[in-house]
Design an enzyme around this catalytic site. Sequence first.
Site, PDB file in Angstrom:
ATOM      1  N   ALA A  11       0.714  -1.445   0.387  1.00 32.64           N
ATOM      2  CA  ALA A  11       0.610  -0.128  -0.024  1.00 32.64           C
ATOM      3  C   ALA A  11       0.709   0.954   0.188  1.00 32.64           C
ATOM      4  O   ALA A  11       0.925   1.949   0.975  1.00 32.64           O
ATOM      5  CB  ALA A  11      -0.868  -0.239   1.496  1.00 32.64           C
ATOM      6  N   VAL A  14       2.610   2.950  -5.254  1.00 30.34           N
ATOM      7  CA  VAL A  14       2.733   2.163  -6.388  1.00 30.34           C
ATOM      8  C   VAL A  14       1.893   1.777  -5.795  1.00 30.34           C
ATOM      9  O   VAL A  14       0.501   2.622  -7.021  1.00 30.34           O
ATOM     10  CB  VAL A  14       3.968   1.342  -6.773  1.00 30.34           C
ATOM     11  CG1 VAL A  14       3.538   0.595  -8.192  1.00 30.34           C
ATOM     12  CG2 VAL A  14       4.951   2.249  -7.230  1.00 30.34           C
ATOM     13  N   GLU A 165       5.897  10.063  -9.400  1.00 28.41           N
ATOM     14  CA  GLU A 165       5.798  10.516  -8.669  1.00 28.41           C
ATOM     15  C   GLU A 165       5.825  12.407  -8.974  1.00 28.41           C
ATOM     16  O   GLU A 165       6.352  13.009  -8.970  1.00 28.41           O
ATOM     17  CB  GLU A 165       6.610  10.698  -6.956  1.00 28.41           C
ATOM     18  CG  GLU A 165       6.688   9.284  -6.565  1.00 28.41           C
ATOM     19  CD  GLU A 165       7.151   8.704  -5.615  1.00 28.41           C
ATOM     20  OE1 GLU A 165       7.192   9.867  -4.829  1.00 28.41           O
ATOM     21  OE2 GLU A 165       7.814   7.930  -5.188  1.00 28.41           O
ATOM     22  N   LEU A 221      13.750  -0.528 -16.260  1.00 28.55           N
ATOM     23  CA  LEU A 221      14.503  -0.651 -15.986  1.00 28.55           C
ATOM     24  C   LEU A 221      15.272   0.086 -16.931  1.00 28.55           C
ATOM     25  O   LEU A 221      16.155   2.193 -16.692  1.00 28.55           O
ATOM     26  CB  LEU A 221      15.955  -0.985 -15.695  1.00 28.55           C
ATOM     27  CG  LEU A 221      15.334  -2.432 -14.480  1.00 28.55           C
ATOM     28  CD1 LEU A 221      16.305  -3.280 -14.825  1.00 28.55           C
ATOM     29  CD2 LEU A 221      15.618  -1.395 -13.042  1.00 28.55           C
ATOM     30  N   LEU A 227      15.914   8.192 -18.391  1.00 29.92           N
ATOM     31  CA  LEU A 227      15.569  10.008 -17.442  1.00 29.92           C
ATOM     32  C   LEU A 227      16.185  10.158 -16.780  1.00 29.92           C
ATOM     33  O   LEU A 227      17.738  11.765 -17.248  1.00 29.92           O
ATOM     34  CB  LEU A 227      14.529   9.424 -16.977  1.00 29.92           C
ATOM     35  CG  LEU A 227      12.906   9.422 -17.366  1.00 29.92           C
ATOM     36  CD1 LEU A 227      12.165   8.574 -16.823  1.00 29.92           C
ATOM     37  CD2 LEU A 227      12.405  10.375 -18.195  1.00 29.92           C
ATOM     38  N   CYS A 276      13.724   5.583  -7.175  1.00 32.81           N
ATOM     39  CA  CYS A 276      13.955   4.736  -8.348  1.00 32.81           C
ATOM     40  C   CYS A 276      15.277   4.622  -9.335  1.00 32.81           C
ATOM     41  O   CYS A 276      16.047   3.812  -9.791  1.00 32.81           O
ATOM     42  CB  CYS A 276      12.836   5.053  -9.335  1.00 32.81           C
ATOM     43  SG  CYS A 276      11.025   4.379  -8.963  1.00 32.81           S
TER      44      CYS A 276
HETATM   45  P1  ADP Z   1       6.892   1.768  -3.868  1.00 29.62           P
HETATM   46  O1  ADP Z   1       7.444   3.130  -3.519  1.00 29.62           O
HETATM   47  O2  ADP Z   1       7.586   0.669  -4.301  1.00 29.62           O
HETATM   48  O3  ADP Z   1       5.462   1.566  -4.210  1.00 29.62           O
HETATM   49  P2  ADP Z   1       6.606   1.527  -0.701  1.00 29.62           P
HETATM   50  O4  ADP Z   1       7.842   1.766   0.124  1.00 29.62           O
HETATM   51  O5  ADP Z   1       6.057   2.976  -0.470  1.00 29.62           O
HETATM   52  O6  ADP Z   1       7.508   1.242  -2.193  1.00 29.62           O
HETATM   53  O7  ADP Z   1       5.777   1.020  -0.662  1.00 29.62           O
HETATM   54  C1  ADP Z   1       5.982  -0.936  -0.654  1.00 29.62           C
HETATM   55  C2  ADP Z   1       5.129  -1.587   0.491  1.00 29.62           C
HETATM   56  O8  ADP Z   1       5.219  -3.011   0.290  1.00 29.62           O
HETATM   57  C3  ADP Z   1       5.359  -0.771   2.117  1.00 29.62           C
HETATM   58  O9  ADP Z   1       3.990  -0.839   2.501  1.00 29.62           O
HETATM   59  C4  ADP Z   1       5.147  -2.665   2.479  1.00 29.62           C
HETATM   60  O10 ADP Z   1       5.077  -2.375   4.032  1.00 29.62           O
HETATM   61  C5  ADP Z   1       4.995  -3.429   1.731  1.00 29.62           C
HETATM   62  N1  ADP Z   1       5.560  -4.783   1.434  1.00 29.62           N
HETATM   63  C6  ADP Z   1       6.674  -4.910   1.303  1.00 29.62           C
HETATM   64  N2  ADP Z   1       7.063  -6.918   1.859  1.00 29.62           N
HETATM   65  C7  ADP Z   1       5.429  -6.538   2.031  1.00 29.62           C
HETATM   66  C8  ADP Z   1       4.500  -8.250   2.491  1.00 29.62           C
HETATM   67  N3  ADP Z   1       5.457  -8.881   1.605  1.00 29.62           N
HETATM   68  N4  ADP Z   1       3.185  -8.686   2.359  1.00 29.62           N
HETATM   69  C9  ADP Z   1       3.009  -7.013   2.582  1.00 29.62           C
HETATM   70  N5  ADP Z   1       3.403  -5.929   2.188  1.00 29.62           N
HETATM   71  C10 ADP Z   1       4.558  -5.949   1.912  1.00 29.62           C
END
Ligand code: ADP
Length: 447
Positions: A11, A14, A165, A221, A227, A276
């Site tokens: 959540a 992305v 973003e 990638l 960019l 990224c």
């Molecule tokens: P991005 O910018 O790629 O969206 P974020 O760090 O903002 O990255 O969000 C990634 C989310 O994925 C985090 O909220 C993290 O808690 C969640 N996450 C990572 N690994 C797991 C997992 N195995 N199960 C559930 N949630 C996960």
Amino acid sequence: MQIKNICCIGAGYVGGPTMAMIALKCPDIKITVVDHNSERIDAWNGSLENLPIYEPGLSDIVKEVRGENLFFSNDVETSINLAEIIFMAVNTPTKTEGKGSGMAADLSNIEACAQTIAKASKSDKIVVEKSTVPIRTAEKIKEILDDNGNEVNFEILSNPEFLAEGTAVKDLYEPDRVLIGGDETESGEKAVAALVDIYSNWIPKDKILTTNVWSSELSKLASNAMLAQRVSSINSLSALCEKTGADIHELSKAIGMDHRIGPHFLRASVGFGGSCFKKDILNLVYLCKYYGLNEVAEYWHQVVKINDYQKKRFAQNIIDRLGGNLEGHKIAILGWAFKTNTNDSRESPAIYISSKLLEKGASLKIYDPMVSKDKIFQDLKEIKISKGISDNLINKQLNQVSIFNNMESSIQDSNGVAILTEWDQFKKYNWKLLKQKNIPVFSHMSL
Ligand code: ADP
């Protein structure tokens, strides 16, 4: 195949906005976004003013669909099992230990997700890689799913997210393209068609590009590398401009008017930040080395090196201008986010530059309209810890930092101002007033 139920794992920057847009455009599909971070889920379910992610226009969409067909939950396994499509939108940071440390992507979150999906799935699933991953990750995911699953069929698709973003809602609403990579088998093609159907609810068919899985994985990638390369190219030329009397703004305009080059991503800056660019290029560099392509690896690595050089140059310029030793100097730091219209400060140049100024004894008066005080202190603490600085010294330096909730108080009494994020309100300020008082303003914006 008619999709009725989607689950998204992750959540974050992305998963949150992407699922909000799909929910808005596909009212007949129920979408559940799950995350193992319960604070994040609570925040998504909480006040619209304090969603965990700031993006212009996002809270309006969440307001419309939350509780209708968009849900946020901690119950990862149940949500997976109820869904026909599962998006993986988890973070894939750079590895900090083991083989490829400092360069390769850490896939432990992806692997953990695959394990959970395998365990929870009692019926066939389409699993979509949304997170940025190295090429051929789909193979690894498939292996984990097949080795640990309940004899159900998993189809893996790559559907990288290209949103930027700060403009996520606009980018999701009107993307330049949507890329979907899948296996060239009958079941692979069916899975691709199911995902194409979802996006077709609001995106013209000619903007939905389908490819094989590997092209799709590598495109993400490659896009980020290209960019970032433009940013480093223009930044490298800003150094030459400063030596020669050429003006980088005039140069950008002159070269950008060539239609073969184009005007975008040609503004000189303090350097790129965000989660990224650096991570993805290092990942690309690692992949090239892995395949023995050392010259190609070196070529792309230089993009990151120029970025580090640009941040260093910016900090050094402030230090030199204020006389070397910054003890007794108060410097206003305007902007902490890695760019405008986001509250994300991952890899923000502001962190490096502020840390350098603190090392030289400066007091910093920091203001950012979106990044919280706690996050700023946490970022500073983390960079100091990563440099192996003692707790005592960290506390001493952090005592020199004050955070303000408006730009004027941050500027007041400062004897230098550094503009590190190009928030609109900074552009509108009358900087001539400070210049008249001989207070230097350090910025790449044309003021
Ligand atoms: P991005 O910018 O790629 O969206 P974020 O760090 O903002 O990255 O969000 C990634 C989310 O994925 C985090 O909220 C993290 O808690 C969640 N996450 C990572 N690994 C797991 C997992 N195995 N199960 C559930 N949630 C996960």
